[in-house]
Motif scaffolding. Structure first.
Motif, mmCIF file in Angstrom:
data_model
loop_
_atom_site.group_PDB
_atom_site.id
_atom_site.type_symbol
_atom_site.label_atom_id
_atom_site.label_comp_id
_atom_site.label_asym_id
_atom_site.label_seq_id
_atom_site.Cartn_x
_atom_site.Cartn_y
_atom_site.Cartn_z
ATOM 1 N N VAL A 24 -63.285 -93.470 -87.609
ATOM 2 C CA VAL A 24 -62.986 -93.844 -86.127
ATOM 3 C C VAL A 24 -61.905 -94.938 -86.121
ATOM 4 O O VAL A 24 -61.051 -95.027 -85.560
ATOM 5 C CB VAL A 24 -64.402 -93.943 -85.518
ATOM 6 N N GLN A 81 -72.520 -99.203 -87.264
ATOM 7 C CA GLN A 81 -71.186 -98.195 -86.611
ATOM 8 C C GLN A 81 -70.198 -99.412 -86.155
ATOM 9 O O GLN A 81 -69.160 -98.973 -86.439
ATOM 10 C CB GLN A 81 -71.719 -97.473 -85.468
ATOM 11 N N VAL A 93 -62.259 -89.050 -80.834
ATOM 12 C CA VAL A 93 -62.779 -89.307 -79.424
ATOM 13 C C VAL A 93 -63.706 -87.899 -79.298
ATOM 14 O O VAL A 93 -64.731 -88.293 -78.585
ATOM 15 C CB VAL A 93 -61.819 -89.434 -78.694
ATOM 16 N N GLN A 147 -72.714 -91.354 -81.179
ATOM 17 C CA GLN A 147 -73.655 -91.537 -80.163
ATOM 18 C C GLN A 147 -75.006 -90.994 -80.141
ATOM 19 O O GLN A 147 -76.061 -91.278 -79.217
ATOM 20 C CB GLN A 147 -72.833 -90.883 -78.739
ATOM 21 N N MET A 169 -66.948 -89.712 -82.436
ATOM 22 C CA MET A 169 -67.736 -90.521 -81.517
ATOM 23 C C MET A 169 -68.821 -89.882 -81.108
ATOM 24 O O MET A 169 -69.992 -90.418 -80.974
ATOM 25 C CB MET A 169 -66.696 -91.016 -80.631
ATOM 26 N N SER A 175 -68.253 -93.438 -89.260
ATOM 27 C CA SER A 175 -68.067 -94.729 -88.332
ATOM 28 C C SER A 175 -66.572 -95.406 -88.919
ATOM 29 O O SER A 175 -65.573 -95.681 -88.096
ATOM 30 C CB SER A 175 -69.071 -95.686 -88.216
#
Length: 224
Positions: A10, A206, A187, A195, A191, A7
């Motif tokens: 990202v 997150q 991405v 999810q 990610m 997390s």
């Protein structure tokens, strides 16, 4: 800890790309259309590289009806381990070049780019270490080979420093290419992992860690 680092990665990778590396490249005076073409080409190249790695990975195993000999699984795991090391070595070599390019463009950008790569590398290297153990490497060998693979970044950094210093006009394009890699990894890889943890209890940390990653980059570059 690995989940938390994903997390944070990202936030750092996306903010480094969109708030610093790309603006630095586009403000350099290089042709805008060419820079966008490099960005598009980089995204597609990373997609194809990942696709190739997936296609080369064998999904067959003993007992799956394909008449594989005894020991096939161990042999395949060993090959996968060496493929991980070769692929990771090339990846680290490229990271070294990108860090050198970022430092030559701007020291602050170099620090932020290095931070973004470190944030991504920690969970990746832990994952690679686990793969090597699964492939039959001892803990000592797995650690040693992982360390040697990581040192390829030093070679890449030296090469980038001494070659890009003579060709400063290439730095904006290297920065855009680096950004395409950061964006693609964040991405398409990181990610989707996040999810899979869809509950509110897992989502709140997150979001907070992504925000922390962005804040780190913003605070480090706010004097620009």
């Amino acid at each position: 800890m690995v989940d938390r680092m994903v997390s944070l990665s990202v936030g750092i990778m996306l903010s480094t790309s969109f708030l610093h590396s790309l603006p630095e490249a586009f403000e350099s005076g290089a042709d805008t259309h060419t820079l966008f073409a490099v960005l598009l080409g980089g995204l597609l190249l990373f997609f194809l590289l990942e696709k190739t790695a997936i296609l080369r990975h064998s999904h067959h195993h003993e007992g799956d009806g394909h008449a594989h000999h005894h020991g096939h699984d161990a042999h395949a795991a060993g090959k996968a381990g060496w493929m991980i090391l070769v692929g990771d070595g090339m990846h680290n070599f490229t990271d070294g070049i990108l860090i050198a390019a970022a430092f030559l463009a701007d020291p602050t950008l170099g620090v932020v780019t290095g931070l973004a790569i470190i944030a991504h590398e920690i969970p990746q290297e832990i994952g690679d270490f686990i793969v090597l153990l699964n492939a039959g490497f001892s803990r000592k060998r797995a650690y040693l080979y992982n360390l040697l693979s990581s040192l390829m970044a030093v070679l890449g950094g030296l090469l980038g420093y001494f070659t890009l210093e003579q060709g400063m006009q290439w730095i904006p394009y290297v920065l855009v290419f680096a950004s395409s890699g950061f964006i693609y990894i964040a991405v398409s890889d990181l990610m989707p992992q996040m999810q899979r943890r869809a509950t509110l209890r897992e989502t709140i940390p997150q979001v907070l860690l992504i925000t922390l990653g962005i804040a780190i980059v913003v605070l480090m570059t706010r004097h620009h």
